[in-house]
Design a protein around this motif. Structure first.
Motif, PDB file in Angstrom:
ATOM      1  N   ASP A 218       0.929  -1.024  -0.371  1.00 30.87           N
ATOM      2  CA  ASP A 218       0.210  -0.064  -0.126  1.00 30.87           C
ATOM      3  C   ASP A 218       0.969   1.645  -0.095  1.00 30.87           C
ATOM      4  O   ASP A 218       0.233   2.360  -0.024  1.00 30.87           O
ATOM      5  CB  ASP A 218      -1.073   0.052   1.076  1.00 30.87           C
ATOM      6  N   ARG A 219       2.133   0.917   0.532  1.00 26.71           N
ATOM      7  CA  ARG A 219       3.060   2.118  -0.285  1.00 26.71           C
ATOM      8  C   ARG A 219       4.681   1.918  -0.387  1.00 26.71           C
ATOM      9  O   ARG A 219       4.942   0.891  -1.217  1.00 26.71           O
ATOM     10  CB  ARG A 219       3.169   2.948   1.696  1.00 26.71           C
ATOM     11  N   CYS A 220       5.148   2.831  -0.052  1.00 23.21           N
ATOM     12  CA  CYS A 220       6.766   2.282  -1.270  1.00 23.21           C
ATOM     13  C   CYS A 220       7.662   1.262  -0.454  1.00 23.21           C
ATOM     14  O   CYS A 220       6.848   1.514   1.506  1.00 23.21           O
ATOM     15  CB  CYS A 220       7.482   3.227  -1.902  1.00 23.21           C
ATOM     16  N   PHE A 221       8.833   0.360  -0.283  1.00 24.57           N
ATOM     17  CA  PHE A 221       9.399  -0.026   0.249  1.00 24.57           C
ATOM     18  C   PHE A 221      10.776  -0.254  -0.812  1.00 24.57           C
ATOM     19  O   PHE A 221      10.848  -0.218  -1.656  1.00 24.57           O
ATOM     20  CB  PHE A 221       9.098  -1.589   0.676  1.00 24.57           C
ATOM     21  N   VAL A 222      11.727  -0.851  -0.052  1.00 27.38           N
ATOM     22  CA  VAL A 222      13.005  -0.554  -0.753  1.00 27.38           C
ATOM     23  C   VAL A 222      13.882  -1.418  -0.200  1.00 27.38           C
ATOM     24  O   VAL A 222      13.844  -1.750   1.336  1.00 27.38           O
ATOM     25  CB  VAL A 222      13.776   1.348  -0.050  1.00 27.38           C
ATOM     26  N   LEU A 223      14.698  -1.785  -1.216  1.00 27.32           N
ATOM     27  CA  LEU A 223      15.911  -3.225  -0.363  1.00 27.32           C
ATOM     28  C   LEU A 223      17.332  -2.468  -1.057  1.00 27.32           C
ATOM     29  O   LEU A 223      17.328  -1.519  -1.780  1.00 27.32           O
ATOM     30  CB  LEU A 223      15.527  -4.072  -1.446  1.00 27.32           C
ATOM     31  N   THR A 224      18.298  -1.905   0.151  1.00 27.70           N
ATOM     32  CA  THR A 224      19.456  -1.442   0.110  1.00 27.70           C
ATOM     33  C   THR A 224      20.325  -2.601   0.467  1.00 27.70           C
ATOM     34  O   THR A 224      22.052  -1.352   0.142  1.00 27.70           O
ATOM     35  CB  THR A 224      18.765   0.056   0.823  1.00 27.70           C
ATOM     36  N   GLU A 225      20.374  -3.355   0.545  1.00 31.19           N
ATOM     37  CA  GLU A 225      21.420  -3.637   1.991  1.00 31.19           C
ATOM     38  C   GLU A 225      22.434  -4.774   0.509  1.00 31.19           C
ATOM     39  O   GLU A 225      21.628  -5.537   0.175  1.00 31.19           O
ATOM     40  CB  GLU A 225      21.145  -4.430   3.278  1.00 31.19           C
ATOM     41  N   ALA A 226      23.474  -4.485   0.176  1.00 34.04           N
ATOM     42  CA  ALA A 226      24.160  -5.660  -0.626  1.00 34.04           C
ATOM     43  C   ALA A 226      24.331  -6.547  -0.091  1.00 34.04           C
ATOM     44  O   ALA A 226      24.187  -7.048   1.033  1.00 34.04           O
ATOM     45  CB  ALA A 226      24.999  -4.999  -0.652  1.00 34.04           C
ATOM     46  N   PRO A 227      23.925  -7.536  -0.540  1.00 32.39           N
ATOM     47  CA  PRO A 227      25.001  -7.656  -2.278  1.00 32.39           C
ATOM     48  C   PRO A 227      23.956  -7.675  -3.798  1.00 32.39           C
ATOM     49  O   PRO A 227      23.535  -7.891  -4.527  1.00 32.39           O
ATOM     50  CB  PRO A 227      25.525  -8.666  -2.481  1.00 32.39           C
ATOM     51  N   SER A 228      22.700  -7.369  -3.085  1.00 36.53           N
ATOM     52  CA  SER A 228      21.271  -7.036  -3.199  1.00 36.53           C
ATOM     53  C   SER A 228      21.555  -5.936  -4.119  1.00 36.53           C
ATOM     54  O   SER A 228      22.001  -5.206  -3.660  1.00 36.53           O
ATOM     55  CB  SER A 228      20.214  -6.862  -2.738  1.00 36.53           C
ATOM     56  N   VAL A 229      20.293  -5.687  -5.045  1.00 38.73           N
ATOM     57  CA  VAL A 229      20.187  -5.092  -5.859  1.00 38.73           C
ATOM     58  C   VAL A 229      19.619  -3.621  -5.541  1.00 38.73           C
ATOM     59  O   VAL A 229      17.910  -4.294  -5.452  1.00 38.73           O
ATOM     60  CB  VAL A 229      19.324  -5.296  -8.094  1.00 38.73           C
ATOM     61  N   PRO A 230      19.973  -2.666  -5.698  1.00 35.27           N
ATOM     62  CA  PRO A 230      19.305  -1.624  -5.096  1.00 35.27           C
ATOM     63  C   PRO A 230      17.551  -1.750  -5.659  1.00 35.27           C
ATOM     64  O   PRO A 230      17.800  -2.117  -6.878  1.00 35.27           O
ATOM     65  CB  PRO A 230      20.093   0.002  -4.918  1.00 35.27           C
ATOM     66  N   SER A 231      16.477  -1.397  -4.789  1.00 39.39           N
ATOM     67  CA  SER A 231      15.328  -1.992  -4.911  1.00 39.39           C
ATOM     68  C   SER A 231      13.714  -0.582  -4.617  1.00 39.39           C
ATOM     69  O   SER A 231      14.251  -0.519  -3.336  1.00 39.39           O
ATOM     70  CB  SER A 231      14.737  -3.990  -4.637  1.00 39.39           C
ATOM     71  N   ILE A 232      13.628  -0.558  -5.614  1.00 42.18           N
ATOM     72  CA  ILE A 232      11.764  -0.018  -5.023  1.00 42.18           C
ATOM     73  C   ILE A 232      10.424  -0.705  -5.558  1.00 42.18           C
ATOM     74  O   ILE A 232      10.917  -1.177  -6.796  1.00 42.18           O
ATOM     75  CB  ILE A 232      12.398   1.486  -5.371  1.00 42.18           C
ATOM     76  N   PHE A 233       9.957  -0.802  -4.365  1.00 40.26           N
ATOM     77  CA  PHE A 233       8.641  -1.759  -4.030  1.00 40.26           C
ATOM     78  C   PHE A 233       7.367  -0.389  -4.339  1.00 40.26           C
ATOM     79  O   PHE A 233       7.587   0.264  -3.308  1.00 40.26           O
ATOM     80  CB  PHE A 233       8.029  -2.944  -3.192  1.00 40.26           C
ATOM     81  N   TYR A 234       6.657  -0.652  -5.556  1.00 37.71           N
ATOM     82  CA  TYR A 234       5.828   0.379  -5.502  1.00 37.71           C
ATOM     83  C   TYR A 234       4.490  -0.274  -5.972  1.00 37.71           C
ATOM     84  O   TYR A 234       4.315  -1.051  -6.724  1.00 37.71           O
ATOM     85  CB  TYR A 234       6.324   2.118  -6.993  1.00 37.71           C
ATOM     86  N   PRO A 235       3.133   0.365  -5.268  1.00 37.60           N
ATOM     87  CA  PRO A 235       2.085   0.176  -5.882  1.00 37.60           C
ATOM     88  C   PRO A 235       1.190   0.120  -7.144  1.00 37.60           C
ATOM     89  O   PRO A 235       2.103   1.413  -7.539  1.00 37.60           O
ATOM     90  CB  PRO A 235       1.285   0.885  -4.140  1.00 37.60           C
ATOM     91  N   ALA A 236       1.325  -1.234  -7.815  1.00 36.50           N
ATOM     92  CA  ALA A 236       1.000  -0.972  -9.069  1.00 36.50           C
ATOM     93  C   ALA A 236       0.250  -0.610  -9.587  1.00 36.50           C
ATOM     94  O   ALA A 236      -1.351   0.198  -8.950  1.00 36.50           O
ATOM     95  CB  ALA A 236       0.834  -2.371  -9.526  1.00 36.50           C
ATOM     96  N   LEU A 237       0.011   0.846 -11.080  1.00 36.85           N
ATOM     97  CA  LEU A 237      -1.220   0.824 -11.318  1.00 36.85           C
ATOM     98  C   LEU A 237      -3.196  -0.188 -11.588  1.00 36.85           C
ATOM     99  O   LEU A 237      -2.325  -1.525 -11.495  1.00 36.85           O
ATOM    100  CB  LEU A 237      -1.329   1.212 -12.683  1.00 36.85           C
ATOM    101  N   GLY A 238      -4.042   0.760 -11.071  1.00 36.68           N
ATOM    102  CA  GLY A 238      -5.218  -0.118 -12.031  1.00 36.68           C
ATOM    103  C   GLY A 238      -6.138  -1.191 -10.836  1.00 36.68           C
ATOM    104  O   GLY A 238      -6.368  -1.509 -10.496  1.00 36.68           O
TER     105      GLY A 238
END
Length: 325
Positions: A218-238
């Motif tokens: 229902d809102r944005c989340f992030v993944l920041t910790e190496a070795p993961s690829v920096p990521s932004i999770f966001y609510p989808a359209l529709g």
């Protein structure tokens, strides 16, 4: 008080902005929706259909590890991929570094109190055993709670990516990224995500930036910790309160007409798949799936075509209409 995560981009990172889909991210947020339904009004149709299907021991363990809000253990959300399946994601979770499991569970323990904190701390002391139990619970909850809806969820996610990609092609990556969500901002070399309890500056360092739409978040989340690829999770359209309404009833009705195995294959074949891939996704033996595919093809519901040594199956327009009711 709002805080923010800043993703610092090099020119190479800006060129490596890409999209992914994460079945695991959807599952952990589905667990949170079941734990606190009042906070997830867009999921109420799904919740009504799913609340009695939750396998209690598995759900209880995942709810403890995931938490109801805030920090989410990173090992449960490995880097998303465009073609990631639930099986792929489960295997990547199972391959998590035990040291990372210990750290992540320790963070969860520090953010709770009482019996929950003690249980999480005990799990953190035995990471290999904890990981095996979590992976088993993950699979059990996936099959009960998300697998019946995954074809529909995946269509929503793919539609979001298609829309964002078109905007990036027409207006540029910056305009597309700035339109992801009202909590996301984009400048020449920085992507900023406003969060409620996380403040960090992340040097993407040539790893790029992964954008992952979500039906359940229902809102944005992030993944920041190496070795993961920096990521932004966001609510989808529709995503509306009706996204899951009626899907279970239609699935049951379709199974009553063509049988549960053939109905499962029709749901899976929203995208071209080999016999082996379709069988795995539908939870069928390959020989059983091959028999069902022959019947569906004879009825004009599935089309099969060869691409080199590979034979792919996909729903026909008639099959599509039948699935959609």
């Amino acid at each position: 008080m709002d805080q923010k995560v800043e993703f610092r981009l090099t020119p190479g990172d800006a060129q490596a902005v890409r999209f992914g889909i994460s079945p695991g991210h959807e599952l952990v947020h589905a667990i949170r929706a079941l734990a606190r339904p009042v906070d997830h009004p867009l999921q109420w149709a799904w919740l009504r259909a799913s609340r009695d299907r939750a396998p209690r021991p598995a759900f209880t363990l995942l709810r403890l590890v995931v938490g109801e809000s805030g920090y989410l253990p990173d090992f449960l959300t490995p880097p998303a991929g465009w073609t990631a399946s639930a099986d792929d994601e489960r295997e990547r979770i199972a391959a998590a570094d035990p040291d990372r499991v210990t750290v992540d569970l320790g963070k969860r323990a520090a953010r709770t109190a009482g019996a929950e904190s003690r249980t999480l701390a005990e799990l953190a002391q035995h990471p290999a055993e904890a990981l095996r139990a979590v992976v088993e619970a993950w699979q059990t909850c996936w099959e009960a709670l998300l697998a019946p809806w995954w074809p529909r969820i995946e269509r929503v996610l793919q539609a979001d990516v298609n829309a964002r990609s078109r905007r990036a092609a027409l207006e540029g990556v910056g305009a597309m990224a700035a339109g992801l969500h009202h909590d996301v901002g984009w400048s020449a070399d920085t992507v900023t995500v406003r969060l409620t309890a996380h403040d960090e500056v992340v040097d993407c360092g040539g790893r790029g930036l992964l954008l992952v739409p979500s039906v359940f978040a229902d809102r944005c989340f992030v993944l920041t910790e190496a070795p993961s690829v920096p990521s932004i999770f966001y609510p989808a359209l529709g995503v509306t309160a009706e996204w899951a309404d009626g899907s279970a009833r239609r699935a049951d009705a379709l199974a009553a007409v063509v049988g549960s195995g053939r109905a499962s294959l029709l749901h899976v074949l929203a995208t071209p798949s080999s016999t082996t891939e379709a069988a795995r996704a539908a939870g069928l033996a390959i020989s059983t799936a091959s028999h069902h595919l022959g019947a569906l093809r004879a009825a004009g519901l599935v089309d099969s075509r060869r691409d080199g040594a590979r034979v792919e199956h996909v729903r026909t327009p008639l099959g599509e209409a039948l699935v959609r009711g």
